[in-house]
Design a protein around this motif. Structure first.
Motif, PDB file in Angstrom:
ATOM      1  N   SER A  76      35.635   1.525 -23.523  1.00 17.26           N
ATOM      2  CA  SER A  76      35.200   2.898 -23.850  1.00 17.26           C
ATOM      3  C   SER A  76      34.702   3.052 -25.281  1.00 17.26           C
ATOM      4  O   SER A  76      35.037   4.022 -25.962  1.00 17.26           O
ATOM      5  N   ARG A 135      30.556   3.987 -23.597  1.00 11.59           N
ATOM      6  CA  ARG A 135      30.773   5.246 -22.876  1.00 11.59           C
ATOM      7  C   ARG A 135      29.554   6.155 -22.777  1.00 11.59           C
ATOM      8  O   ARG A 135      29.629   7.209 -22.132  1.00 11.59           O
ATOM      9  N   ASP A 146      34.218   7.278 -20.499  1.00 12.35           N
ATOM     10  CA  ASP A 146      35.411   7.102 -21.319  1.00 12.35           C
ATOM     11  C   ASP A 146      36.635   7.047 -20.409  1.00 12.35           C
ATOM     12  O   ASP A 146      36.805   7.878 -19.525  1.00 12.35           O
TER      13      ASP A 146
END
Length: 401
Positions: free
Chosen positions: A151, A181, A201
């Motif tokens: 992420s 992300r 994310d």
């Protein structure tokens, strides 16, 4: 005691300061890994030793303990860099977030840098061993089998850092699994010939592990009572201190417009209280300028923040993870004036509310948000949940023997 068959997972990030998004990463990573039913031993590391468990965070060991663990070579050991803007984070920017004394010198840093290399100074002060705090490969430590980037964001990644850190491109290409992300981050890294995987994310999974029924048992009495009395009617608002400076009156006017035309109560709650975020300072300045009543929460845990957003009519704020929380619970959102938030909304947001608004546009943004189709919010949530789980399926293959 770790053995040669142990799956050791070292999770590192900025969990040593009170910033909501950073504290979410290790909770969600651990919860998702547990769903696979395979044994592992997780350890959590920040730059400094910390214990924010009273606020919902994971206690952390410091960076020196992390280095020692990376050299042990016991069991199958993976490092997960948990998320955030980790590629370009420097030692000096971390010291800025951890030391109020260093922060007080911030406005003089350009001048000081001409005499002293502040990043080198911060690296020594924080006991760093690598050029950048969170960029390393398994070749840098004898006891590491895998390095995973989870992420990561870099929508404003400055290409100059690749000149400042000559081997940065090469190190990033050696990461065993590199998930970013948002599309802007992926483009920025592709320009440096660094290939990545695009997934939401991982914090989007929070509603899977922490539904409102679970959160209700973890929140403070004041938050519990407020939600019981106002569920689904109030506007949750936060703003980062630097974004609000000298704009407090304009913000108050926009929020008064929202309250006057919608009848929605105003709920103020800080999401980032770490140095360099300081939401509580901004909210404290705006509150007395309002013509409409406002409930201000100050001393809150991450469970309080999550529960308040999950039960709001609309979320409005500068926090990326505030907006991701709203997405996770299918609550309409208004992202405000932050490039990384804009990049995320453009990648994963619902049409009509997939861009940030200026502080002068809060009322207009609110109107669009409340008009957003609930089915579209749910579809966006399901899409992101499925994609985040797909990303973890790759991580699963790497961290378990």
């Amino acid at each position: 005691m770790a053995t040669k068959n142990t799956n050791n997972i070292l999770i590192i990030g900025a969990f040593d300061r009170y910033n909501y998004g950073d504290l979410l990463f290790p909770l969600v990573i651990e919860a998702q890994l547990k769903t696979y039913g395979q044994p592992f031993e997780a350890s959590y590391f920040g730059i400094v030793k910390s214990d924010l468990s009273a606020l919902g965070g994971k206690p952390t060991e410091d960076i020196r303990a992390f280095y020692r663990k990376c050299e042990e070579g016991t069991g199958h050991t993976s490092v997960i860099v948990a998320g955030g803007e980790a590629v370009a984070v420097t030692w000096s920017s971390l010291l800025l977030a951890l030391s109020s004394l260093f922060k007080r010198t911030h406005r003089f840093h350009n001048r000081i840098n001409k005499v002293i290399d502040l990043n080198a100074f911060a690296k020594r002060a924080l006991h760093g061993k690598t050029a950048l705090p969170f960029v390393f490969t398994k070749a840098d430590f004898k006891g590491i089998d895998r390095v995973i980037f989870n992420s990561l964001g870099g929508s404003e990644l400055n290409p100059a850092i690749f000149d400042q850190v000559p081997d940065l491109r090469d190190k990033l290409r050696q990461i065993d699994y590199f998930a970013v992300r948002d599309e802007a981050t992926q483009r920025n890294l592709a320009l440096q010939h660094v290939q990545t995987q695009l997934y939401p994310d991982s914090a989007i999974l929070m509603s899977t592990f922490y539904p409102s029924t679970v959160l209700a048992k973890q929140v403070s009495p004041a938050v519990s009572q407020y939600v019981a009395e106002n569920k689904g009617t109030y506007v949750f608002f936060q703003v980062k201190n630097n974004h609000a400076k000298n704009k407090e009156q304009r913000i108050a006017q926009q929020l008064d417009l929202i309250a006057a035309h919608s009848g929605s109560p105003l709920c103020f709650c800080p999401i980032g209280k770490a140095l360099n975020h300081d939401d509580h300072l901004a909210l404290g300045r705006i509150t007395p300028l309002l013509n409409h009543p406002c409930t201000l929460f100050d001393e809150v845990s991450i469970w309080d923040i999550m529960y308040l957003i999950a039960n709001a009519r609309v979320y409005i704020g500068t926090s990326l993870h505030g907006a991701i929380t709203a997405m996770s619970y299918a609550v309409p959102y208004v992202g405000v004036a932050v490039p990384k938030l804009n990049s995320y909304l453009q990648t994963w947001g619902v049409a009509g509310i997939n861009r940030t608004v200026a502080l002068d546009g809060l009322y207009e943004g609110f109107q669009r948000a409340v008009g957003t189709d609930r089915a579209a919010l749910n579809q966006s949530r399901e899409r992101q949940l499925a994609a985040a789980e797909a990303s973890f399926s790759h991580i699963r293959q790497l961290v378990f023997q």
